[in-house]
Motif scaffolding. Structure first.
Motif, short mmCIF file in Angstrom:
data_model
loop_
_atom_site.label_atom_id
_atom_site.label_comp_id
_atom_site.label_asym_id
_atom_site.label_seq_id
_atom_site.Cartn_x
_atom_site.Cartn_y
_atom_site.Cartn_z
N VAL A 256 0.92 -1.02 0.06
CA VAL A 256 0.01 -0.10 -0.09
C VAL A 256 1.02 1.32 0.03
CG1 VAL A 256 -2.05 -1.12 1.24
CG2 VAL A 256 -0.15 -0.06 2.56
N ARG A 257 0.28 2.43 -0.44
CA ARG A 257 1.05 3.65 -0.76
C ARG A 257 1.17 4.41 0.71
NH1 ARG A 257 -2.14 5.60 -5.93
NH2 ARG A 257 -3.83 4.36 -4.80
N GLY A 258 0.50 4.23 1.54
CA GLY A 258 0.33 4.95 2.75
C GLY A 258 -0.88 6.10 2.55
N ASN A 259 -0.60 7.16 2.97
CA ASN A 259 -1.91 8.24 2.87
C ASN A 259 -1.78 8.83 1.56
OD1 ASN A 259 -3.52 10.44 3.06
ND2 ASN A 259 -2.63 11.22 5.22
N VAL A 260 -2.78 8.27 0.84
CA VAL A 260 -2.77 8.53 -0.62
C VAL A 260 -3.43 10.03 -0.70
CG1 VAL A 260 -3.99 8.05 -2.88
CG2 VAL A 260 -3.43 6.32 -1.24
N GLN A 261 -4.41 10.44 0.35
CA GLN A 261 -4.72 11.90 0.09
C GLN A 261 -3.76 12.92 0.29
OE1 GLN A 261 -6.46 9.27 1.88
NE2 GLN A 261 -7.98 8.95 0.21
N ALA A 262 -2.81 12.50 1.09
CA ALA A 262 -1.52 13.40 1.24
C ALA A 262 -0.41 13.33 0.32
CB ALA A 262 -0.94 13.01 2.87
N GLY A 263 -0.75 12.51 -0.78
CA GLY A 263 0.14 12.41 -1.80
C GLY A 263 1.13 11.16 -1.71
N GLU A 264 1.19 10.35 -0.68
CA GLU A 264 2.14 9.49 -0.42
C GLU A 264 2.06 8.35 -1.59
OE1 GLU A 264 2.92 9.98 4.05
OE2 GLU A 264 1.85 8.19 3.59
N ASN A 265 3.04 7.50 -1.85
CA ASN A 265 3.24 6.78 -3.06
C ASN A 265 4.53 5.64 -2.44
OD1 ASN A 265 2.49 5.84 -5.39
ND2 ASN A 265 4.39 6.48 -6.21
N GLY A 266 4.11 5.24 -1.27
CA GLY A 266 4.84 4.07 -0.73
C GLY A 266 5.46 4.67 0.79
N LEU A 267 5.93 3.57 1.52
CA LEU A 267 6.58 3.71 2.68
C LEU A 267 7.80 3.41 3.02
CD1 LEU A 267 3.32 2.84 4.53
CD2 LEU A 267 3.90 5.08 4.28
N ALA A 268 8.20 2.45 2.21
CA ALA A 268 9.60 1.98 2.59
C ALA A 268 10.86 2.71 2.62
CB ALA A 268 9.85 0.75 1.40
N ALA A 269 11.03 3.71 2.07
CA ALA A 269 11.86 4.43 2.17
C ALA A 269 11.92 5.74 3.14
CB ALA A 269 12.49 5.29 0.97
N LEU A 270 11.00 6.00 3.82
CA LEU A 270 10.55 7.24 4.86
C LEU A 270 10.94 7.01 6.22
CD1 LEU A 270 6.96 7.76 3.57
CD2 LEU A 270 9.08 8.28 2.34
N PRO A 271 12.17 7.60 6.45
CA PRO A 271 12.59 7.28 7.81
C PRO A 271 11.58 7.76 8.88
CG PRO A 271 14.38 8.68 6.54
CD PRO A 271 12.96 8.59 5.69
N GLY A 272 11.43 7.02 10.13
CA GLY A 272 10.53 7.18 11.16
C GLY A 272 9.19 6.58 10.57
N ARG A 273 8.93 5.77 9.63
CA ARG A 273 7.86 5.20 9.35
C ARG A 273 7.96 3.73 9.22
NH1 ARG A 273 4.53 8.91 6.42
NH2 ARG A 273 2.85 7.36 6.46
N GLU A 274 9.16 3.34 9.88
CA GLU A 274 9.37 1.99 9.52
C GLU A 274 8.17 0.79 10.00
OE1 GLU A 274 13.10 4.27 10.04
OE2 GLU A 274 11.01 4.07 11.06
N ALA A 275 7.48 1.38 11.27
CA ALA A 275 6.54 0.21 11.92
C ALA A 275 5.24 0.02 10.70
CB ALA A 275 5.94 0.67 12.97
N GLU A 276 4.91 1.16 9.97
CA GLU A 276 3.94 1.28 9.03
C GLU A 276 4.42 0.71 7.75
OE1 GLU A 276 2.00 5.21 8.35
OE2 GLU A 276 3.44 5.70 9.58
N ALA A 277 5.61 0.64 7.41
CA ALA A 277 6.21 0.11 6.25
C ALA A 277 6.20 -1.28 6.33
CB ALA A 277 7.78 0.53 5.94
N ARG A 278 6.55 -1.98 7.53
CA ARG A 278 6.69 -3.37 7.66
C ARG A 278 5.20 -3.92 7.76
NH1 ARG A 278 12.75 -4.33 10.36
NH2 ARG A 278 13.65 -2.71 9.23
N ALA A 279 4.39 -3.16 8.33
CA ALA A 279 3.03 -3.55 8.52
C ALA A 279 2.49 -4.01 6.94
CB ALA A 279 2.16 -2.72 9.33
N ALA A 280 2.91 -2.82 6.09
CA ALA A 280 2.44 -2.80 4.68
C ALA A 280 3.08 -4.07 4.05
CB ALA A 280 2.55 -1.59 4.04
#
Length: 254
Positions: free
Chosen positions: A62-86
């Motif tokens: 999943v891309r994350g918060n699509v309404q905020a324009g996100e297009n993926g989570l895996a390279a976002l520092p501080g978002r590791e828990a969300e990225a690994r859940a995805a």
């Protein structure tokens, strides 16, 4: 031999996904792939695949918060828990439908911290892939359509793959994105071939049906097959109208 897969993120997007799978089979595609099919349960999607007799090649995280324009989570520092859940969500779902690949979306990021974050999350994805007998795909996206995306060239993807040193992690060689960013696709593929896990295609520059635009796919795809690529070629284009009216290219390609 050219084996074609329909990416149902774009093709037959006007239909319910189960109906789109059947339409792809009826049109002569030999596999399907998805963007984000999570609105269906894995059991529902697997039943539709079984009924159509088609394998699933892959799904995206999943891309994350699509309404905020996100297009993926895996390279976002501080978002590791969300990225690994995805990542876990995608592998759980992918294993249930017997998909071969999970495309781990990097997101909009840059710099050393993003690179280390991405490597850590991809290591987690590679562990899941090894457990499930699947693969991880990473994909360069062009800077025109996705400005600021963490991976924009095949060379950048190759650097990440080499740094990880995990056989489960491979490159999505999307001819549309890579023609825009680098061109010289035949020689680029020759350089990247050991790392390529899947090839996708669409017309450049408009991302329409592949018999439009500047790339002669009726010659390029057989050339890539002649160079040793033995996987499916994924049609990931945006039809100008109903998908069924855009498929004249399939006869010429075969």
């Amino acid at each position: 031999m050219i084996r074609l897969s329909a990416n149902l993120g774009f093709l037959w997007a006007e239909l319910p996904l189960q109906v789109a799978i059947r339409a792809a089979a009826d049109a002569g595609f030999e596999a399907v792939e998805f963007h984000w099919p999570y609105h269906l349960t894995a059991a529902e999607l697997k039943a539709a695949l079984n009924a159509a007799g088609l394998p699933a090649l892959g799904i995206n995280t999943v891309r994350g918060n699509v309404q905020a324009g996100e297009n993926g989570l895996a390279a976002l520092p501080g978002r590791e828990a969300e990225a690994r859940a995805a990542i876990d969500q995608a592998f759980d779902y992918g294993a249930a439908i017997r998909a071969r690949n999970v495309h781990v979306m990097a997101g909009f990021a840059s710099g050393p911290a993003a690179r280390e974050t991405y490597l850590g999350n991809l290591s987690h994805a590679a562990d899941r892939a090894a457990l499930e007998g699947m693969n991880v795909l990473i994909e360069p996206l062009n800077s025109r359509d996705a400005p600021g995306y963490f991976i924009q060239t095949a060379d950048a993807a190759a650097d990440i793959i080499a740094a990880l040193g995990r056989a489960e992690v491979r490159m999505m060689f999307d001819c549309y994105h890579l023609q825009i960013m680098q061109g010289d696709l035949t020689r680029l593929y020759q350089r990247m071939a050991p790392m390529v896990g899947h090839i996708q295609f669409a017309a450049v520059p408009g991302r329409g049906a592949p018999d439009e635009g500047e790339i002669a796919y009726d010659r390029l795809l057989p050339a890539l097959a002649a160079l040793g690529y033995d996987g499916f070629f994924g049609a990931e284009y945006r039809p100008a109208g109903p998908t069924s009216e855009s498929l004249g290219w399939m006869r010429a390609f075969r």
